[in-house]
Design a protein around this motif. Structure first.
Motif, PDB file in Angstrom:
ATOM      1  N   THR A 114       0.845  -1.196   0.000  1.00  8.76           N
ATOM      2  CA  THR A 114       0.000   0.000   0.000  1.00  8.76           C
ATOM      3  C   THR A 114       0.877   1.241   0.000  1.00  8.76           C
ATOM      4  O   THR A 114       2.089   1.186   0.251  1.00  8.76           O
ATOM      5  N   TYR A 115       0.222   2.349  -0.269  1.00  6.24           N
ATOM      6  CA  TYR A 115       0.941   3.630  -0.272  1.00  6.24           C
ATOM      7  C   TYR A 115       1.592   3.888   1.084  1.00  6.24           C
ATOM      8  O   TYR A 115       2.741   4.301   1.177  1.00  6.24           O
TER       9      TYR A 115
ATOM     10  N   GLU B  83       5.612   4.321   2.110  1.00  2.00           N
ATOM     11  CA  GLU B  83       6.133   5.526   2.737  1.00  2.00           C
ATOM     12  C   GLU B  83       6.970   5.212   3.980  1.00  2.00           C
ATOM     13  O   GLU B  83       7.758   6.053   4.430  1.00  2.00           O
TER      14      GLU B  83
ATOM     15  N   ASP C  49       3.559  11.662  -5.084  1.00  4.91           N
ATOM     16  CA  ASP C  49       2.233  12.271  -5.235  1.00  4.91           C
ATOM     17  C   ASP C  49       2.274  13.695  -5.756  1.00  4.91           C
ATOM     18  O   ASP C  49       1.227  14.297  -6.011  1.00  4.91           O
TER      19      ASP C  49
ATOM     20  N   LYS D  99       2.067   8.224  -9.540  1.00  2.00           N
ATOM     21  CA  LYS D  99       1.521   7.664  -8.302  1.00  2.00           C
ATOM     22  C   LYS D  99       1.596   6.139  -8.327  1.00  2.00           C
ATOM     23  O   LYS D  99       1.846   5.522  -9.362  1.00  2.00           O
ATOM     24  N   LEU D 100       1.336   5.526  -7.179  1.00  2.00           N
ATOM     25  CA  LEU D 100       1.471   4.086  -7.029  1.00  2.00           C
ATOM     26  C   LEU D 100       0.606   3.321  -8.023  1.00  2.00           C
ATOM     27  O   LEU D 100       1.083   2.441  -8.735  1.00  2.00           O
TER      28      LEU D 100
END
Length: 452
Positions: free
Chosen positions: A5-6, A10, A62, A68-69
Motif C-alpha cells: 500500500t501507499y 512511505e 504524489d 503515483k502508485l
C-alpha cells in the motif's frame, strides 16, 4: 492489486546505499541514498531468453510531475503484457523518441541561415588535432564574411563580407548556381578573397552536414562544374639584402626610439607583430614587462597562433632592446607602449630606400636564417607547427643552446651588415665613424656559433 500500500511504501526511508522493494509483480521501487525514488519494470519479451529492465521516466510520488502508485503499477503491467505478446515497448519507444529528436534537430538545421550557421560553427567548432576552440581572430574573420560592410565616419560604406549574398538564405536552400554567382562576384575583388570565402563556406556546410546537389565545392562534382580553390601561398617581401644595413642604421637613428626599437626587436626575433604588441579586438595579450626575464634572456609567449606556448630566446642585441624598454617601467605595462608605429616605419623606409611593412620583419628574419641555420632550428625559431612533420615532430630534438645560437647568428649577420655599410660610407674620405655606426659597432657580437 499492488503488493504494497501507499502507507507501507512511505515507511521505507533512504539508507546509506540504494535498495529496492517490490510493489507489484515484476515492478520494483528503487530508493536511492539521496531519497530519489524510481520505478523499475522487469519483463521478458516472448521468444527471448533474457530478462530486461525499464525505468519509468517519472519519479515516484504524489507531487505534480510524479507518477503515483496505482499508475506506476498499471504502466508496469501494460509493458509486461505487451512483452508477453512479443512487443518490446520500451525499445520501440526509445527508437521513436530518438527518431523524433533527430527529426527536430534536422528541422532546426534546415531552418538555419548561413549567418546563423557560421555563428554556431565559430562558437562550437574545435580543432581536430588538439580539441581546442578556434582562435578569436579566426572567429572574427569568419563572422565578417556574413556581415554587411561598416560605414565610416565620413559616411563611406565599406564592402560587404564575401558571403553576404548568401548570409540570410537557409543553408539547405543554397544552390550550386548561387555559390557560383557569389564566387564570380568575388573574383572581381581578388582571387584570394574569392577562394578564402569559398573555403569558409565549404567548412561551415560540411560541419553542419549540408549536402548541396552538384555543389561546386564538392570533390564528387564533375571537374568542369567545380570551383578550384587555389592553394594559399605567401608573397614574402623581405628587406632587400643590399638595403639591410641601411635599414638597420636608419632604425637605430630614428627619433621615435620606442617604435623603432619595436621594429628592430621584431627583426631580431622573427616574432609576429601581434605576438609582441597584442590585439585587443582579438583578445591577444601583448608582451608585458613582467613577461621578460632579463637574467636568462627569455620571454614565454602564451597560446600563440598555432595554439602552443612559445619560448623566445633573446640574442644579445634583442636583450639590450628589452632591457632599455623595461627600465623604470611597471610590471603590468606593455614592453613597447605604442599604438601605431607605421609613421616610424615610413621614416625608416625613406632613409633606407625600402618599402617594407611590419610583417616583412618576420619575412626578413626567416630569409636570413634560412641560409644560416638548419631547417629544424628555423622552424622552431619562427614557431611553426611540427605536428605534420614526422621527422621534426618525433625524432629531432633541439636544445635551448642550439636555438639561442640560431637567434644570435641572425643578429650577428644584421649588425655586421650594418657595420660594413658604415665602413663603406666612411672609408673613401677617411671620415670618423658616425654616431649611427658607433651604435652598430658597439653591439658587434662574439664569433658566431655554427648551428647544424
Amino acid at each position: 492489486m499492488p503488493a504494497l500500500t501507499y502507507r507501507a511504501i512511505e515507511a521505507y526511508k533512504p539508507k546509506d546505499k540504494s535498495y529496492r522493494i517490490t510493489i507489484d509483480r515484476g515492478v520494483q521501487l528503487r530508493i536511492a541514498a539521496d531519497g530519489l525514488r524510481t520505478v523499475l519494470v522487469r519483463y521478458t519479451v516472448k521468444g527471448a531468453k533474457d530478462e530486461r529492465q525499464y525505468t519509468l521516466p517519472q519519479e515516484y510520488g504524489d507531487s505534480p510531475g510524479q507518477i503515483k502508485l496505482a499508475d506506476a503499477c498499471a504502466e508496469g503491467q501494460r509493458i509486461r503484457a505487451l512483452a508477453r505478446s512479443g512487443i518490446d515497448w520500451p525499445a520501440e519507444e526509445e527508437t521513436r523518441l530518438l527518431a523524433e529528436a533527430e527529426a527536430q534537430q534536422q528541422a532546426a538545421v534546415d531552418a538555419l541561415t548561413l549567418k546563423e550557421g557560421v555563428k554556431e560553427y565559430v562558437d562550437k567548432k574545435c580543432r581536430a588535432k588538439d580539441g581546442l576552440p578556434l582562435k578569436s581572430r579566426t572567429k572574427s574573420e569568419y563572422m565578417k564574411m556574413v556581415a554587411p560592410g561598416k560605414v565610416g565616419k565620413n559616411g563611406r560604406k565599406f564592402v560587404d563580407g564575401g558571403l553576404m549574398p548568401l548570409a540570410h538564405i537557409p543553408m539547405t536552400a543554397i544552390t550550386a548556381k548561387a555559390i557560383w554567382a557569389t564566387y564570380n562576384d568575388l573574383l572581381k575583388r581578388s582571387r584570394r578573397q574569392a577562394d578564402y570565402s569559398m573555403q569558409v563556406l565549404r567548412a561551415v556546410l560540411r560541419w553542419h552536414g549540408i549536402h548541396i546537389s552538384n555543389s561546386p565545392l564538392s570533390q564528387t562534382t564533375a571537374g568542369r562544374d567545380r570551383i578550384v580553390i587555389k592553394a594559399s601561398s605567401g608573397d614574402p617581401t623581405p628587406i632587400p639584402a643590399e638595403n639591410l644595413g641601411a635599414w638597420w642604421l636608419a632604425a637605430c637613428a630614428s627619433p621615435r626610439r620606442v617604435a623603432a626599437n619595436y621594429y628592430r626587436f621584431q627583426l631580431l626575433t622573427g616574432c609576429r607583430g601581434v605576438e609582441i604588441l597584442g590585439a585587443k579586438k582579438y583578445d591577444y595579450e601583448p608582451i608585458r614587462i613582467r613577461d621578460v626575464n632579463l637574467e636568462t634572456g627569455r620571454i614565454l609567449l602564451i597560446d600563440t597562433k598555432n595554439r602552443s606556448n612559445y619560448l623566445l630566446l633573446l640574442s644579445r642585441e634583442a636583450l639590450a632592446i628589452a632591457k632599455e624598454a623595461c627600465e623604470g617601467r611597471e610590471p603590468g605595462e606593455p614592453l613597447f607602449s605604442i599604438t601605431d608605429a607605421r609613421k616610424t616605419l615610413t621614416w625608416i623606409n625613406k632613409q633606407a630606400g625600402t618599402t617594407v611593412q611590419g610583417h616583412d620583419m618576420r619575412a626578413t628574419f626567416t630569409t636570413i636564417a634560412e641560409e644560416l641555420v638548419s631547417g629544424g632550428v628555423l622552424k622552431r625559431m619562427i614557431n611553426h607547427s611540427t605536428s605534420n612533420d614526422v621527422t621534426l615532430g618525433h625524432y629531432v630534438g633541439k636544445g635551448e643552446a642550439q636555438l639561442r645560437a640560431g637567434w644570435q647568428i641572425v643578429a650577428d649577420f644584421i649588425v655586421n651588415t650594418a657595420a660594413e655599410k658604415t665602413a663603406r660610407r666612411t672609408a673613401p674620405e677617411a671620415m670618423p665613424v658616425s654616431d649611427i655606426a658607433e651604435d652598430a659597432l658597439a653591439v658587434l657580437p662574439e664569433p658566431a656559433v655554427e648551428v647544424a
